[in-house]
Design an enzyme around this catalytic site. Structure first.
Site, PDB file in Angstrom:
ATOM      1  N   LEU A   1      -3.143  -1.975 -18.221  1.00 37.05           N
ATOM      2  CA  LEU A   1      -3.159  -3.498 -18.586  1.00 37.05           C
ATOM      3  C   LEU A   1      -4.331  -3.676 -19.320  1.00 37.05           C
ATOM      4  O   LEU A   1      -5.500  -3.250 -19.171  1.00 37.05           O
ATOM      5  CB  LEU A   1      -3.406  -4.215 -17.226  1.00 37.05           C
TER       6      LEU A   1
ATOM      7  N   TYR B   1       0.866   4.924   2.290  1.00 37.58           N
ATOM      8  CA  TYR B   1       0.008   3.771   2.533  1.00 37.58           C
ATOM      9  C   TYR B   1      -1.613   4.089   2.852  1.00 37.58           C
ATOM     10  O   TYR B   1      -2.413   4.032   2.077  1.00 37.58           O
ATOM     11  CB  TYR B   1       0.503   2.531   3.328  1.00 37.58           C
TER      12      TYR B   1
ATOM     13  N   SER C   1      -0.246  -4.098  -3.872  1.00 35.18           N
ATOM     14  CA  SER C   1       0.459  -2.696  -3.082  1.00 35.18           C
ATOM     15  C   SER C   1       1.056  -3.621  -1.882  1.00 35.18           C
ATOM     16  O   SER C   1       0.911  -4.519  -1.326  1.00 35.18           O
ATOM     17  CB  SER C   1      -0.770  -2.186  -2.207  1.00 35.18           C
TER      18      SER C   1
ATOM     19  N   LEU D   1      -5.468  -6.374  -5.375  1.00 30.61           N
ATOM     20  CA  LEU D   1      -4.569  -6.521  -3.981  1.00 30.61           C
ATOM     21  C   LEU D   1      -3.279  -5.852  -4.349  1.00 30.61           C
ATOM     22  O   LEU D   1      -2.625  -5.838  -3.302  1.00 30.61           O
ATOM     23  CB  LEU D   1      -4.427  -8.081  -3.708  1.00 30.61           C
TER      24      LEU D   1
ATOM     25  N   ASN E   1      -6.050   2.435 -13.168  1.00 30.70           N
ATOM     26  CA  ASN E   1      -5.959   1.498 -14.165  1.00 30.70           C
ATOM     27  C   ASN E   1      -6.709   0.268 -14.087  1.00 30.70           C
ATOM     28  O   ASN E   1      -7.463  -0.300 -15.299  1.00 30.70           O
ATOM     29  CB  ASN E   1      -4.288   1.086 -14.272  1.00 30.70           C
TER      30      ASN E   1
END
Ligand code: NAD
Length: 324
Positions: free
Chosen positions: A66, A148, A78, A76, A102
């Site tokens: 980005l 996770y 995810s 945040l 990123n």
């Protein structure tokens, strides 16, 4: 937070915690850029913020780079509930690992602070209780939760390597179970599940015998903690536990929700999922010491506000932006 208006990027800003954070940042006078791909977020969470000229929404997947100019990043993005993160485990690992790479790359280029929303899941099924930040965890690297847990662990590794290698200003928050308005009704998290079932007088599903414990932090307290961590001196990198001490068994919680909703629901037991942690409670001594932070909202008070939100949803109305 901060003295002057800053451009603050919140990845995952359309999610449960992210939308509360966006709202608080706007209220504090900042320019908020919310990046989300709506994998587990909801437009309804941020629709009331869209009229604010200092709120921008960018539909973007953080697994891709980005290019944007901002002054601080809260990372945040995810999926956070097992239903969501296990639906596409490869994507979950990518969101955490490629997403961290990123966002860290962006923070490095701009030389700005970046905060990572890590998780108590980095402790796995802990053998130390309550969990302190120096406990290294007990995670199954090949189980269904690993995408996770290990994704978040690898993200922490990346944050600390960017800190050591490039001197980047990092902040790592290990978030414990957080609840409140704007959780999704159907994402399988224990509080939203129980409230939704109780409001419909449906059986309350408890996995196992319900003796496993959890601690629950109300979202307003958690967001205070994230903001205070971002504002903390440069040498405070974390990881810092953010959560509310006090253990409740899942069965206690079900009974409390049945009582608060006046429900006729009965409890139904089902098989315990693989690698479900038996105990979970934060030691927040470090957060108290370095941030002067501790949660203020009692469980019953937070549950009342959350139940009120789900009642509004059940009545077909769209709740107010603060959820209260
Ligand atoms: N809620 C909790 O109890 C809890 C506990 C520990 C850690 N956390 C962490 O806090 C963060 C927020 O959690 P939450 O409870 O608000 O979850 P959530 O699912 O409501 O929010 C996550 C947001 O990230 C977005 N997202 C997911 N993948 C993305 C991608 N590849 N690109 C862009 N956006 C993406 C989702 O669409 C969603 O809006 C997560 O990183 C989670 O791991 C939450």
């Amino acid at each position: 937070m901060f003295q002057v208006r800053k451009r603050v990027l919140v990845t995952g800003g359309a999610g449960f915690i992210g939308s509360h954070l966006c709202w608080r940042l706007l209220k504090a006078g900042h320019h908020v850029i919310c990046v989300d791909n709506f994998y587990s977020g909801a437009r309804d969470n941020i629709v009331d913020l869209m009229a604010d000229p200092y709120f921008e929404l960018v539909r973007h997947d953080v697994t891709f780079p980005l290019y944007i100019e901002v002054d601080a990043i809260f990372n945040l993005a995810s999926p956070a509930s097992p239903i969501h993160y296990q639906r596409d485990p490869v994507m979950t690992t990518k969101a955490n690992v490629h997403g961290a790479i990123n966002m860290l790359g962006l923070a490095k280029r701009l030389n700005i602070p970046i905060l990572q929303a890590s998780t108590s899941e980095v402790y796995g099924d802990p053998t130390v209780h309550p969990q302190t930040e120096d406990y290294r965890g007990w995670v199954n690297p090949i189980g269904p939760r690993a995408c996770y847990d290990e994704g978040k662990r690898c993200a922490e590794t990346l944050f600390f390597d960017y800190y050591r290698q490039y001197g980047l200003q990092i902040k790592v928050a290990r978030i414990f179970n957080t609840y409140g308005p704007r959780m999704l009704a159907n994402d399988g998290r224990v509080i939203s599940n129980f409230i939704t079932q109780a409001l419909q007088d449906h059986p309350i599903t408890i996995y196992g015998d319900g003796s496993q414990t959890r601690s629950f932090c109300y979202v307003d307290d958690l967001v205070d903690g994230l903001l205070q961590l971002m504002e903390s001196p440069k040498d405070v990198t974390g990881p810092v536990n953010l959560g509310r001490p006090g253990e409740y068994t899942v069965l206690d919680l079900a009974q409390q929700i049945i009582a608060l909703t006046g429900s006729r629901s009965k409890v139904r037991h089902e098989a315990l999922p693989e690698d479900d942690p038996k105990r979970r409670e934060p030691d927040i001594s470090l957060a108290k010491q370095v941030l002067g932070w501790e949660p203020k909202v009692e469980l019953a008070q937070g549950l009342e506000a959350t139940i009120a939100y789900f009642r509004t949803l059940a009545n077909g109305a769209r709740p107010s932006p603060t959820g209260s």
